[in-house]
Design an enzyme around this catalytic site. Structure first.
Site, PDB file in Angstrom:
ATOM      1  N   LYS A   1       0.847  -1.194   0.000  1.00  0.00           N
ATOM      2  CA  LYS A   1       0.000   0.000   0.000  1.00  0.00           C
ATOM      3  C   LYS A   1       0.882   1.244   0.000  1.00  0.00           C
ATOM      4  CE  LYS A   1      -3.792   1.986   2.771  1.00  0.00           C
ATOM      5  NZ  LYS A   1      -4.660   1.749   3.955  1.00  0.00           N
TER       6      LYS A   1
ATOM      7  N   SER B   1      -9.648   1.756   3.183  1.00  0.00           N
ATOM      8  CA  SER B   1      -8.791   2.514   2.287  1.00  0.00           C
ATOM      9  C   SER B   1      -7.786   1.652   1.524  1.00  0.00           C
ATOM     10  CB  SER B   1      -8.024   3.589   3.071  1.00  0.00           C
ATOM     11  OG  SER B   1      -7.158   2.979   4.012  1.00  0.00           O
TER      12      SER B   1
ATOM     13  N   SER C   1      -9.661  -0.604   7.422  1.00  0.00           N
ATOM     14  CA  SER C   1      -9.156  -0.470   6.049  1.00  0.00           C
ATOM     15  C   SER C   1      -8.476  -1.690   5.449  1.00  0.00           C
ATOM     16  CB  SER C   1      -8.205   0.713   5.949  1.00  0.00           C
ATOM     17  OG  SER C   1      -8.949   1.877   5.792  1.00  0.00           O
TER      18      SER C   1
HETATM   19  N1  GLN Z   1     -13.055   3.917   6.727  1.00  0.00           N
HETATM   20  C1  GLN Z   1     -12.390   4.367   7.915  1.00  0.00           C
HETATM   21  C2  GLN Z   1     -12.064   5.831   7.778  1.00  0.00           C
HETATM   22  O1  GLN Z   1     -12.439   6.393   6.821  1.00  0.00           O
HETATM   23  C3  GLN Z   1     -11.172   3.547   8.201  1.00  0.00           C
HETATM   24  C4  GLN Z   1      -9.969   3.967   7.448  1.00  0.00           C
HETATM   25  C5  GLN Z   1      -8.750   3.137   7.756  1.00  0.00           C
HETATM   26  O2  GLN Z   1      -8.818   2.098   8.426  1.00  0.00           O
HETATM   27  N2  GLN Z   1      -7.602   3.628   7.332  1.00  0.00           N
HETATM   28  O3  GLN Z   1     -11.447   6.417   8.602  1.00  0.00           O
END
Ligand code: GLN
Length: 470
Positions: A34, A109, A133
């Site tokens: 990532k 994400s 994420s």
């Molecule tokens: N969807 C969550 C957010 O928008 C989690 C994001 C993540 O785990 N990086 O913060």
């Protein structure tokens, strides 16, 4: 993205293999990373315009460990900007599509990390999970995604979103592959003061031992309003599979889970607003056009002078303050700006106690709920997401609806425990569905063993999207 580097790594491994040298556990395996983990000499953009030209001067510990294990770092994967989001639509590099249906989001994400494993581009990838994420995109793409215990994997060289919640973890097709990857990246790191000095067991060997008399807890609070019927049915079917394997199931209660979204969406933006303060256009990263900025300032000054507005001239921002403002206005996307504003507001004097401090207290209660539940059961089972993957664009204008999608994942981060997402079915429109298992801190081995039992008895993880159908 850096094909020469990957080819060099592969050639070097081939050469050493020929010479009979001992090779690492991931020898020759392509691994995607990532775009939020630093890799020496490579672009680390976090899918943000702010870092579009940023080449990291050093390796994150996770990348260093992958190299030591002889993995081939084949490419960097797309994500929501600075890992803020759940669809990969917030990427400055463009959206990633779900290989099961290219009109749908892959989740986020770590959307790129999950999509590339689902599409069979790589067997393994690395994601990060601050509030779901890794697990959520894994569920949406029909692959395995695991969030280790906070402190299990080093965050050194991970670009911070919310430092008390961020964890790095594996994405793979099977639990066995995820166990192998976790074994490589886990462990204490003196360069990360929050990394735990706890031994890393040989996960990949231990997973083959099933857990006799596995005790599964099912939180009453997880099966209520907002949970899609198809997701619920698939999760209940997974539960029946476990029962057929000899597991016992009992209801548990996580009474504070109803506050988890509110708590997470205070704490994460607060930490983000502080972490993102470093992007000022001075140290590194994007900087607005200075010539233009100075020219604009001069024009303004001249116009004000022509009108005799001396006081307004004195009140004009200095060029440096303008540089900060303009750089940040141009460099960050709308969701990142939203989070910075939310966090700055919640931390401001007068609101700190009511929001941030309160959220910290509720976080404690959420952790205590898990401690109590785990005194009776080995793992907790529930959904990963309230629905299957939805269409690109469907929720872009409704951040709150997007945030509610994190209902089942954020509490594991708030509590610092470990959790995994496994494929457990397909929706009527053919999209993957996931089941989540959660275990106490540093019980990754237990979690992986329980998860492996499920994959031994089912074949959902073997289903692949029909890529020709698009
Ligand atoms: N969807 C969550 C957010 O928008 C989690 C994001 C993540 O785990 N990086 O913060």
């Amino acid at each position: 993205m850096e094909p020469e580097l990957a080819l060099q790594q592969a050639e070097q491994i081939d050469r050493r293999r020929k010479s009979g040298a001992k090779l690492g556990p991931l020898a020759g395996l392509p691994v995607a990373v990532k775009d939020v983990l630093c890799s020496e000499g490579e672009l680390t953009t976090c899918a943000s315009k702010m870092l579009e030209n940023f080449r990291s001067p050093y390796d994150s510990t996770v990348v260093a460990k992958l190299k030591l294990a002889d993995a081939v770092l084949i490419g960097r994967t797309n994500m929501d900007e600075f890992a803020m989001g759940g669809t990969t639509e917030n990427s400055a590099l463009g959206v990633t599509r779900n290989p099961w249906n290219t009109d749908c989001i892959p989740g986020g994400s770590s959307g790129g990390a999950a999509a590339c494993v689902a599409a069979d581009l790589v067997p393994l990838s690395i994601g990060t999970d601050t509030g779901g994420s890794i697990r959520q995109p894994a569920a949406f793409c029909g692959v395995v995604g695991m969030k280790p215990t906070y402190g299990r994997v080093s965050r050194y060289g991970l670009v911070a979103f919310a430092s008390s919640l961020d964890q790095v973890g594996p994405v793979a097709r099977t639990v066995a592959d995820a166990a192998l990857l976790l074994e490589v990246i886990a462990g204490h790191d003196p360069s990360d003061s929050t990394s735990a000095d706890v031994d890393v067991p040989p996960y990949s060997q231990q997973i083959t031992e099933p857990i006799e008399g596995l005790r599964i807890g099912v939180p009453r609070e997880y099966f209520g309003e907002g949970l899609d019927d198809e997701v619920e049915a698939a999760v209940r079917e997974a539960l029946r599979t476990y029962q057929s394997l000899g597991a016992t199931v009992r209801e548990v209660s996580l009474p504070h889970s109803r506050y988890s979204i509110a708590t997470y969406y205070i704490i994460a933006p607060c930490e983000a607003s502080s972490n993102l303060a470093r992007y000022d256009g001075v140290h590194y990263g994007y900087r607005t056009n200075e010539k233009q900025l100075l020219a604009d300032l001069e024009t303004e000054r001249r116009e004000l002078a022509a009108q005799g507005k001396e006081r307004e001239i004195a009140e004009l921002d200095s060029p440096l303050v303008r540089l900060y403002r303009k750089t940040r206005a141009e460099g960050f996307g709308p969701e990142v700006k939203r989070r910075i504003m939310l966090g700055t507001y919640a931390l401001s004097s007068g609101y700190y106690d009511a929001y941030y401090l309160k959220a910290l207290k509720v976080r404690r209660l959420i952790r205590r709920d898990f401690d109590e539940a785990f005194s009776d059961v080995d793992v907790i089972l529930g959904p990963v997401t309230p629905t299957a993957a939805y269409r690109i664009g469907e929720k872009v204008d409704d951040p709150l609806a997007m945030y509610l999608g994190d209902l089942f994942t954020v509490s594991a981060n708030l509590a610092g425990i470990t959790a995994i997402s496994l494929p457990c079915g397909l929706s009527s429109s053919g999209m993957p569905l996931g089941v989540q298992l959660q275990a106490p801190p540093f019980e990754e081995s237990r979690l992986l063993r329980a998860a492996h039992m499920f994959q031994q008895a089912t074949d959902w993880h073997e289903r692949r999207p029909d890529l020709a159908a698009g």
